[in-house]
Design a protein around this motif. Structure first.
Motif, PDB file in Angstrom:
ATOM      1  N   ILE A 103       0.875  -1.171   0.000  1.00 50.88           N
ATOM      2  CA  ILE A 103       0.000   0.000   0.000  1.00 50.88           C
ATOM      3  C   ILE A 103       0.912   1.220   0.000  1.00 50.88           C
ATOM      4  CG2 ILE A 103      -1.858   1.237   1.186  1.00 50.88           C
ATOM      5  CD1 ILE A 103      -2.563  -1.708   0.452  1.00 50.88           C
ATOM      6  N   ILE A 104       0.709   2.116  -0.947  1.00 54.55           N
ATOM      7  CA  ILE A 104       1.504   3.342  -1.013  1.00 54.55           C
ATOM      8  C   ILE A 104       0.580   4.531  -0.766  1.00 54.55           C
ATOM      9  CG2 ILE A 104       2.960   4.800  -2.465  1.00 54.55           C
ATOM     10  CD1 ILE A 104       3.833   2.267  -3.967  1.00 54.55           C
ATOM     11  N   ALA A 105       0.889   5.272   0.282  1.00 52.19           N
ATOM     12  CA  ALA A 105       0.110   6.459   0.642  1.00 52.19           C
ATOM     13  C   ALA A 105       0.743   7.686   0.004  1.00 52.19           C
ATOM     14  CB  ALA A 105       0.070   6.630   2.152  1.00 52.19           C
ATOM     15  N   THR A 106      -0.068   8.460  -0.735  1.00 55.63           N
ATOM     16  CA  THR A 106       0.433   9.695  -1.348  1.00 55.63           C
ATOM     17  C   THR A 106      -0.383  10.916  -0.931  1.00 55.63           C
ATOM     18  OG1 THR A 106      -0.887   9.580  -3.378  1.00 55.63           O
ATOM     19  CG2 THR A 106       1.214   8.386  -3.362  1.00 55.63           C
ATOM     20  N   GLY A 107      -1.438  10.706  -0.160  1.00 57.07           N
ATOM     21  CA  GLY A 107      -2.242  11.833   0.309  1.00 57.07           C
ATOM     22  C   GLY A 107      -3.613  11.869  -0.311  1.00 57.07           C
ATOM     23  N   GLY A 108      -4.000  13.041  -0.788  1.00 51.64           N
ATOM     24  CA  GLY A 108      -5.326  13.218  -1.358  1.00 51.64           C
ATOM     25  C   GLY A 108      -6.377  13.401  -0.280  1.00 51.64           C
ATOM     26  N   THR A 109      -7.590  13.604  -0.713  1.00 53.24           N
ATOM     27  CA  THR A 109      -8.706  13.800   0.214  1.00 53.24           C
ATOM     28  C   THR A 109      -8.816  12.648   1.203  1.00 53.24           C
ATOM     29  OG1 THR A 109      -9.915  15.136  -1.376  1.00 53.24           O
ATOM     30  CG2 THR A 109     -11.225  14.068   0.332  1.00 53.24           C
ATOM     31  N   PHE A 110      -8.559  11.433   0.754  1.00 53.58           N
ATOM     32  CA  PHE A 110      -8.617  10.240   1.597  1.00 53.58           C
ATOM     33  C   PHE A 110      -7.927  10.481   2.938  1.00 53.58           C
ATOM     34  CE2 PHE A 110      -7.499   6.162   3.228  1.00 53.58           C
ATOM     35  CZ  PHE A 110      -8.302   5.200   2.633  1.00 53.58           C
TER      36      PHE A 110
ATOM     37  N   ILE B  41     -14.622  12.013  -0.021  1.00 53.59           N
ATOM     38  CA  ILE B  41     -14.831  12.542   1.325  1.00 53.59           C
ATOM     39  C   ILE B  41     -13.726  11.962   2.207  1.00 53.59           C
ATOM     40  CG2 ILE B  41     -16.423  12.635   3.289  1.00 53.59           C
ATOM     41  CD1 ILE B  41     -18.701  12.076   1.248  1.00 53.59           C
ATOM     42  N   PRO B  42     -13.036  12.787   3.012  1.00 51.02           N
ATOM     43  CA  PRO B  42     -11.947  12.274   3.847  1.00 51.02           C
ATOM     44  C   PRO B  42     -12.388  11.107   4.736  1.00 51.02           C
ATOM     45  CG  PRO B  42     -11.959  14.669   3.901  1.00 51.02           C
ATOM     46  CD  PRO B  42     -13.219  14.244   3.189  1.00 51.02           C
ATOM     47  N   TYR B  43     -11.464  10.210   4.999  1.00 51.42           N
ATOM     48  CA  TYR B  43     -11.718   9.021   5.810  1.00 51.42           C
ATOM     49  C   TYR B  43     -12.377   9.359   7.148  1.00 51.42           C
ATOM     50  CZ  TYR B  43     -10.778   5.106   8.921  1.00 51.42           C
ATOM     51  OH  TYR B  43     -10.911   4.098   9.837  1.00 51.42           O
ATOM     52  N   GLU B  44     -11.913  10.406   7.796  1.00 53.56           N
ATOM     53  CA  GLU B  44     -12.413  10.695   9.143  1.00 53.56           C
ATOM     54  C   GLU B  44     -13.752  11.430   9.167  1.00 53.56           C
ATOM     55  OE1 GLU B  44      -9.301  12.925  11.057  1.00 53.56           O
ATOM     56  OE2 GLU B  44      -9.999  14.813  10.253  1.00 53.56           O
ATOM     57  N   ILE B  45     -14.308  11.748   8.020  1.00 50.96           N
ATOM     58  CA  ILE B  45     -15.601  12.435   7.945  1.00 50.96           C
ATOM     59  C   ILE B  45     -16.711  11.392   7.758  1.00 50.96           C
ATOM     60  CG2 ILE B  45     -16.970  14.151   6.666  1.00 50.96           C
ATOM     61  CD1 ILE B  45     -14.547  15.443   7.988  1.00 50.96           C
ATOM     62  N   ALA B  46     -17.828  11.592   8.420  1.00 49.85           N
ATOM     63  CA  ALA B  46     -18.958  10.665   8.310  1.00 49.85           C
ATOM     64  C   ALA B  46     -19.368  10.470   6.850  1.00 49.85           C
ATOM     65  CB  ALA B  46     -20.147  11.191   9.112  1.00 49.85           C
ATOM     66  N   ASN B  47     -19.766   9.263   6.536  1.00 51.04           N
ATOM     67  CA  ASN B  47     -20.239   8.872   5.201  1.00 51.04           C
ATOM     68  C   ASN B  47     -19.152   8.925   4.136  1.00 51.04           C
ATOM     69  OD1 ASN B  47     -22.918   8.379   6.104  1.00 51.04           O
ATOM     70  ND2 ASN B  47     -23.234  10.596   6.127  1.00 51.04           N
ATOM     71  N   SER B  48     -17.894   8.811   4.547  1.00 50.67           N
ATOM     72  CA  SER B  48     -16.787   8.779   3.593  1.00 50.67           C
ATOM     73  C   SER B  48     -16.834   7.499   2.764  1.00 50.67           C
ATOM     74  CB  SER B  48     -15.451   8.842   4.339  1.00 50.67           C
ATOM     75  OG  SER B  48     -14.384   8.653   3.437  1.00 50.67           O
ATOM     76  N   ASP B  49     -16.391   7.618   1.538  1.00 56.40           N
ATOM     77  CA  ASP B  49     -16.247   6.465   0.652  1.00 56.40           C
ATOM     78  C   ASP B  49     -14.856   5.838   0.759  1.00 56.40           C
ATOM     79  OD1 ASP B  49     -15.183   8.813  -0.450  1.00 56.40           O
ATOM     80  OD2 ASP B  49     -15.553   8.196  -2.499  1.00 56.40           O
ATOM     81  N   ALA B  50     -14.010   6.366   1.626  1.00 57.61           N
ATOM     82  CA  ALA B  50     -12.607   5.940   1.720  1.00 57.61           C
ATOM     83  C   ALA B  50     -12.460   4.459   2.066  1.00 57.61           C
ATOM     84  CB  ALA B  50     -11.862   6.804   2.739  1.00 57.61           C
ATOM     85  N   GLN B  51     -13.102   3.994   3.125  1.00 59.35           N
ATOM     86  CA  GLN B  51     -12.928   2.604   3.556  1.00 59.35           C
ATOM     87  C   GLN B  51     -13.390   1.635   2.471  1.00 59.35           C
ATOM     88  OE1 GLN B  51     -11.728   1.788   6.924  1.00 59.35           O
ATOM     89  NE2 GLN B  51     -11.430  -0.231   6.067  1.00 59.35           N
ATOM     90  N   PHE B  52     -14.536   1.898   1.864  1.00 53.84           N
ATOM     91  CA  PHE B  52     -15.023   1.014   0.801  1.00 53.84           C
ATOM     92  C   PHE B  52     -14.057   0.997  -0.372  1.00 53.84           C
ATOM     93  CE2 PHE B  52     -17.097   0.337  -3.252  1.00 53.84           C
ATOM     94  CZ  PHE B  52     -17.634  -0.920  -3.059  1.00 53.84           C
ATOM     95  N   ASN B  53     -13.649   2.174  -0.835  1.00 58.63           N
ATOM     96  CA  ASN B  53     -12.751   2.238  -1.989  1.00 58.63           C
ATOM     97  C   ASN B  53     -11.438   1.521  -1.704  1.00 58.63           C
ATOM     98  OD1 ASN B  53     -14.601   3.694  -3.503  1.00 58.63           O
ATOM     99  ND2 ASN B  53     -13.699   5.662  -3.005  1.00 58.63           N
ATOM    100  N   PHE B  54     -10.919   1.694  -0.490  1.00 62.29           N
ATOM    101  CA  PHE B  54      -9.672   1.034  -0.107  1.00 62.29           C
ATOM    102  C   PHE B  54      -9.832  -0.485  -0.137  1.00 62.29           C
ATOM    103  CE2 PHE B  54      -6.946  -0.889   3.130  1.00 62.29           C
ATOM    104  CZ  PHE B  54      -5.708  -0.534   2.628  1.00 62.29           C
ATOM    105  N   GLY B  55     -10.851  -0.995   0.504  1.00 61.58           N
ATOM    106  CA  GLY B  55     -11.073  -2.443   0.534  1.00 61.58           C
ATOM    107  C   GLY B  55     -11.280  -3.025  -0.846  1.00 61.58           C
ATOM    108  N   PHE B  56     -12.064  -2.311  -1.651  1.00 60.31           N
ATOM    109  CA  PHE B  56     -12.308  -2.751  -3.025  1.00 60.31           C
ATOM    110  C   PHE B  56     -10.998  -2.807  -3.801  1.00 60.31           C
ATOM    111  CE2 PHE B  56     -13.569  -1.597  -7.454  1.00 60.31           C
ATOM    112  CZ  PHE B  56     -14.274  -2.754  -7.752  1.00 60.31           C
ATOM    113  N   ALA B  57     -10.182  -1.765  -3.696  1.00 62.13           N
ATOM    114  CA  ALA B  57      -8.907  -1.713  -4.414  1.00 62.13           C
ATOM    115  C   ALA B  57      -7.974  -2.835  -3.964  1.00 62.13           C
ATOM    116  CB  ALA B  57      -8.246  -0.349  -4.219  1.00 62.13           C
TER     117      ALA B  57
END
Length: 161
Positions: free
Chosen positions: A5-12, A108-124
């Motif tokens: 996993i490579i973290a580069t930032g972004g809204t996530f 939507i950032p991970y720490e904000i309610a209703n973020s798509d971050a966790q789903f997108n991460f798991g899917f990827a």
């Protein structure tokens, strides 16, 4: 199989500063996201400089490419800002042919309610382990080849070209 996993930032990976009322970067959310995802494959996290993708330069994209080339893992997930994700995918897609690289992010950032971050991460993470070698963008339950995707800014989604 192990997964890089490579973290580069972004809204996530943005944090909300409630005093300043702004979004910015601190420590990456990815250690918590990875733990929460309960991935059973071996995971190696590499954190590069966390940036808003609109601030990303060619040198940053080359750093991401170098990290992918140096990785011993065949499956790589890159958490990236969505505004220029397709530009980084293009750099990687033209150079990488022996690994499966999946770029993902969040609207939507991970720490904000209703973020798509966790789903997108798991899917990827899931698709990175089964797709053939190549570079892909995985957002909101869809997979796109690196050279056949664009962000529809008005709708807030990725679409095929």
């Amino acid at each position: 199989m192990s997964l890089r996993i490579i973290a580069t930032g972004g809204t996530f990976d943005k944090h909300y500063n409630e005093i300043a009322g702004e979004l910015g970067f601190g420590a990456s959310h990815l250690p918590q996201v990875i733990a929460r995802a309960r991935i059973t494959a071996e995971v190696v996290l590499e954190e590069l400089r966390l940036l808003d993708s609109l601030e990303m330069q060619d040198a940053d994209r080359q750093r991401i490419l170098a990290a992918c080339q140096a990785a011993s893992q065949r499956a790589i997930v890159i958490v990236h800002g969505t505004d220029t994700m397709q530009l980084t995918a293009q750099v990687l897609g033209q150079a990488l042919h022996d690994k499966t690289v999946v770029l993902t992010g969040a609207m939507i950032p991970y720490e904000i309610a209703n973020s798509d971050a966790q789903f997108n991460f798991g899917f990827a993470c899931g698709v990175a382990q089964v797709l053939p070698a190549g570079v892909y963008v995985a957002m909101n339950g869809r997979i796109f080849a690196w050279n056949k995707v664009a962000k529809n800014r008005s709708a807030g989604v990725f679409e095929p070209l």
